[in-house]
Design an enzyme around this catalytic site. Structure first.
Site, PDB file in Angstrom:
ATOM      1  N   GLU A 101     -32.977   3.973  14.206  1.00 33.36           N
ATOM      2  CA  GLU A 101     -31.993   2.906  14.002  1.00 33.36           C
ATOM      3  C   GLU A 101     -32.632   1.710  13.297  1.00 33.36           C
ATOM      4  OE1 GLU A 101     -30.443   3.993  18.526  1.00 33.36           O
ATOM      5  OE2 GLU A 101     -31.067   1.948  18.010  1.00 33.36           O
ATOM      6  N   LYS A 157     -33.946  -1.836  12.665  1.00 37.39           N
ATOM      7  CA  LYS A 157     -34.420  -2.908  13.544  1.00 37.39           C
ATOM      8  C   LYS A 157     -34.088  -4.241  12.890  1.00 37.39           C
ATOM      9  CE  LYS A 157     -38.307  -4.439  16.351  1.00 37.39           C
ATOM     10  NZ  LYS A 157     -37.906  -5.859  16.269  1.00 37.39           N
ATOM     11  N   ARG A 177     -32.218 -10.793  20.476  1.00 37.66           N
ATOM     12  CA  ARG A 177     -31.742  -9.803  21.442  1.00 37.66           C
ATOM     13  C   ARG A 177     -30.740 -10.452  22.395  1.00 37.66           C
ATOM     14  NH1 ARG A 177     -34.694  -5.296  23.769  1.00 37.66           N
ATOM     15  NH2 ARG A 177     -33.230  -4.072  25.032  1.00 37.66           N
ATOM     16  N   ARG A 221     -32.894 -12.009  25.915  1.00 40.67           N
ATOM     17  CA  ARG A 221     -33.804 -11.043  26.546  1.00 40.67           C
ATOM     18  C   ARG A 221     -34.538 -11.658  27.733  1.00 40.67           C
ATOM     19  NH1 ARG A 221     -37.787  -8.702  22.646  1.00 40.67           N
ATOM     20  NH2 ARG A 221     -39.044  -8.236  24.472  1.00 40.67           N
ATOM     21  N   GLU A 228     -27.961  -7.382  19.122  1.00 41.62           N
ATOM     22  CA  GLU A 228     -28.621  -8.473  18.424  1.00 41.62           C
ATOM     23  C   GLU A 228     -27.584  -9.476  17.933  1.00 41.62           C
ATOM     24  OE1 GLU A 228     -32.007  -8.794  17.489  1.00 41.62           O
ATOM     25  OE2 GLU A 228     -32.641  -6.971  18.519  1.00 41.62           O
ATOM     26  N   PHE A 231     -26.595  -1.819  19.771  1.00 35.42           N
ATOM     27  CA  PHE A 231     -27.321  -0.553  19.687  1.00 35.42           C
ATOM     28  C   PHE A 231     -27.279   0.240  20.983  1.00 35.42           C
ATOM     29  CE2 PHE A 231     -30.545  -3.901  20.440  1.00 35.42           C
ATOM     30  CZ  PHE A 231     -31.028  -3.524  21.691  1.00 35.42           C
ATOM     31  N   ARG A 258     -41.231  -1.079  29.362  1.00 36.45           N
ATOM     32  CA  ARG A 258     -41.699  -0.893  27.995  1.00 36.45           C
ATOM     33  C   ARG A 258     -42.198   0.547  27.917  1.00 36.45           C
ATOM     34  NH1 ARG A 258     -42.784  -4.494  24.051  1.00 36.45           N
ATOM     35  NH2 ARG A 258     -42.811  -6.282  25.461  1.00 36.45           N
ATOM     36  N   LYS A 269     -41.100   0.967  18.106  1.00 32.59           N
ATOM     37  CA  LYS A 269     -40.695   0.150  16.962  1.00 32.59           C
ATOM     38  C   LYS A 269     -41.697   0.362  15.835  1.00 32.59           C
ATOM     39  CE  LYS A 269     -42.767  -3.891  19.252  1.00 32.59           C
ATOM     40  NZ  LYS A 269     -42.501  -5.230  19.802  1.00 32.59           N
TER      41      LYS A 269
END
Length: 514
Positions: free
Chosen positions: A214, A216, A221, A236, A265, A305, A376, A382
């Site tokens: 996807e 970025k 965020r 975030r 986003e 997303f 994470r 990413k």
């Protein structure tokens, strides 16, 4: 329990690098606290008291000159009561009343307790790296599986509250913590990969299947919750920004659902309406760090997303493909572009498309992966073409020549994964525009801890709370800094007001660049 016991535990944890010893120290403390004291102590130790921001800054704390108590007399709940009193002081004469309350509190505190309180009040205890160790300590103290405590903390968003649930209700109480609409959860985060081929291998190996590749976006965020006509939006860091994004609120209200939780986003667009705005321009529309709101926040748009809940159906544990199907059904026009693939050539094509459109790279996510709130994990990667690190500003030097009158040269620190002080890894003034210099000079003076002269330079030390994204050409061994490593050709890319210091890159990540 005496407040001194909390301070002694904090000191003991700071004095060892062994994670097992840190966890054992916290667990021992948590076992001996009363239920009412437990949540208070966890908030104090994470630097996040339940009262939130107290309104006491370095200028006030630095002026306190109160002889410490010879013996510890403060109880944990005494400190909590004092913080509550400080939090509600306002209006004319508030500064004097605040100083009076602080003087009384400090007069009852030992030297070690005064030191702890000072760092707590000015925000220096906000070292989120400790939160993971404290979570482990809670699990050990109440003899509940760590995974259960972690999931509850991620879904609840308040570790202090989760600690109380763990003590009071045990594993059953923690397992009852679910995604609650209009209450934010910790966002799922990603690790990095050098290129799309590596990313596909890493997420495919972790999840045994294809991936969603996807775009970025270089935005902010956001997590959005809707129940009926009520819409709330968080960053975030779980800071609420609903009032700053009326256009996005209106969009989410228009979706063909009654209840929904979206991950996405917020992004602005350039004058041509085709290329995205620079991140700094997008962030400026969220308002100043002091809480002010800009006059024209309507220009920000949203792209999504992920979908975590729709009309009574929690989707956290569903595969990403199912969540994307729901997102396509309810918000297709605002979905971030991407493709499901295990072909490196197709993934590279998506990356090229994203870069051509002015975005910063791609996200590669295992198609079968659940949404692991707060993690994470290795199933999200990413990929960005430029090597960057998120570091914390430790200090800045007053500039010379053209930069006279501005705080310029930044001292950069990486996070100690064991919860110790940030480790300095370099300095830079490259990449700073006049606009950024003006902005950071104002911001740094608001969070200054003090100044000192080093040779011909005056250095202003600041609270380690501002995250800056640094582009670099690599790292090299160095005896100049305690971490044994220094950045090569570091330059400022942008400030990350949406990130907490606990999310900064670690010294291990910097060393891995050697």
């Amino acid at each position: 329990m005496k407040f001194a016991d909390v301070v002694a535990t904090s000191d003991a944890v700071a004095s060892t690098r062994a994670r097992s010893q840190k966890i054992a120290a916290f667990a021992e403390l948590f076992r001996n606290l009363e239920l009412l004291e437990l949540g208070v102590a966890v908030g104090l130790l994470t630097g996040e008291p339940r009262q939130g921001r107290i309104g006491v800054g370095w200028a006030t704390v630095s002026k306190l000159d109160v002889p410490p108590s010879d013996e510890p007399t403060l109880e944990v709940l005494d400190v909590d009561s004092a913080l509550s009193a400080l939090a509600v002081i306002g209006g004319p004469g508030s500064q004097a009343r605040r100083a009076e309350t602080l003087t009384d509190l400090y007069g009852r505190a030992t030297k070690a307790e005064q030191w702890f309180l000072g760092r707590l009040l000015v925000g220096e205890l906000r070292q989120g790296a400790l939160a993971g160790v404290i979570t482990d300590g809670v699990a050990k103290a109440v003899d509940v599986p760590l995974a259960v405590v972690r999931r509850a903390a991620m879904l609840d968003g308040d570790l202090a509250r989760v600690a109380v649930i763990a003590r009071r209700d045990g594993q059953a109480g923690l397992e009852a913590v679910k995604l609650a609409l209009l209450r934010p959860i910790q966002p799922m985060l990603a690790q990095t990969a050098e290129n799309v081929s590596e990313a596909l291998q890493l997420v495919g190996g972790a999840a045994d299947g294809p991936a969603s590749v996807e775009w970025k976006l270089d935005g902010v965020r956001i997590q959005i919750h809707r129940v009926g006509d009520e819409v709330r939006i968080w960053t975030r860091n779980l800071n609420e920004v609903t009032e700053r994004l009326p256009g996005i609120v209106a969009l989410v209200r228009s979706l063909p659902v009654d209840r929904i939780v979206l991950d996405g986003e917020a992004i602005g667009w350039g004058d041509d309406g085709e290329q995205p705005d620079r991140f700094q321009s997008t962030m400026s529309q969220f308002g100043r760090r002091d809480g002010g709101v800009t006059e024209n926040p309507v220009g920000l748009e949203s792209r999504f997303f992920d979908c975590l809940h729709v009309d009574g159906d929690d989707l956290l544990d569903r595969p990403l493909t199912e969540r994307l199907d729901v997102l396509e059904r309810v918000a297709a026009a605002w979905r971030i572009p991407g493709r499901i693939t295990d072909d490196p050539e197709v993934a590279q094509a998506v990356l090229d498309e994203a870069l051509d459109a002015g975005h910063e790279g791609v996200m590669v996510k295992a198609a079968a992966s659940p949404y692991e709130a707060g993690r994470r994990g290795g199933v999200w990667r990413k990929v960005k073409p430029v090597t960057t690190l998120d570091l914390v500003v430790l200090a800045a030097e007053w500039g010379h020549g053209r930069r006279q009158g501005w705080l310029s040269n930044l001292w950069l620190g990486a996070r100690d994964p064991e919860g110790g002080p940030f480790v300095m890894v370099g300095k830079t003034f490259k990449g700073l525009t006049d606009e950024l210099l003006t902005w950071q000079t104002e911001q740094f003076q608001a969070i200054a801890l003090g100044a000192e002269q080093q040779g011909d330079d005056w250095v202003v030390h600041v609270r380690p709370e501002m995250v800056v994204e640094i582009a670099l050409d690599g790292a090299q061994s160095s005896t100049r800094y305690s971490g044994g490593v220094a950045l090569r050709f570091a330059r400022v890319k942008r400030y990350r007001s949406d990130k907490d210091p606990s999310e900064a890159d670690t010294i291990d990540t910097v060393r891995a660049l050697l």
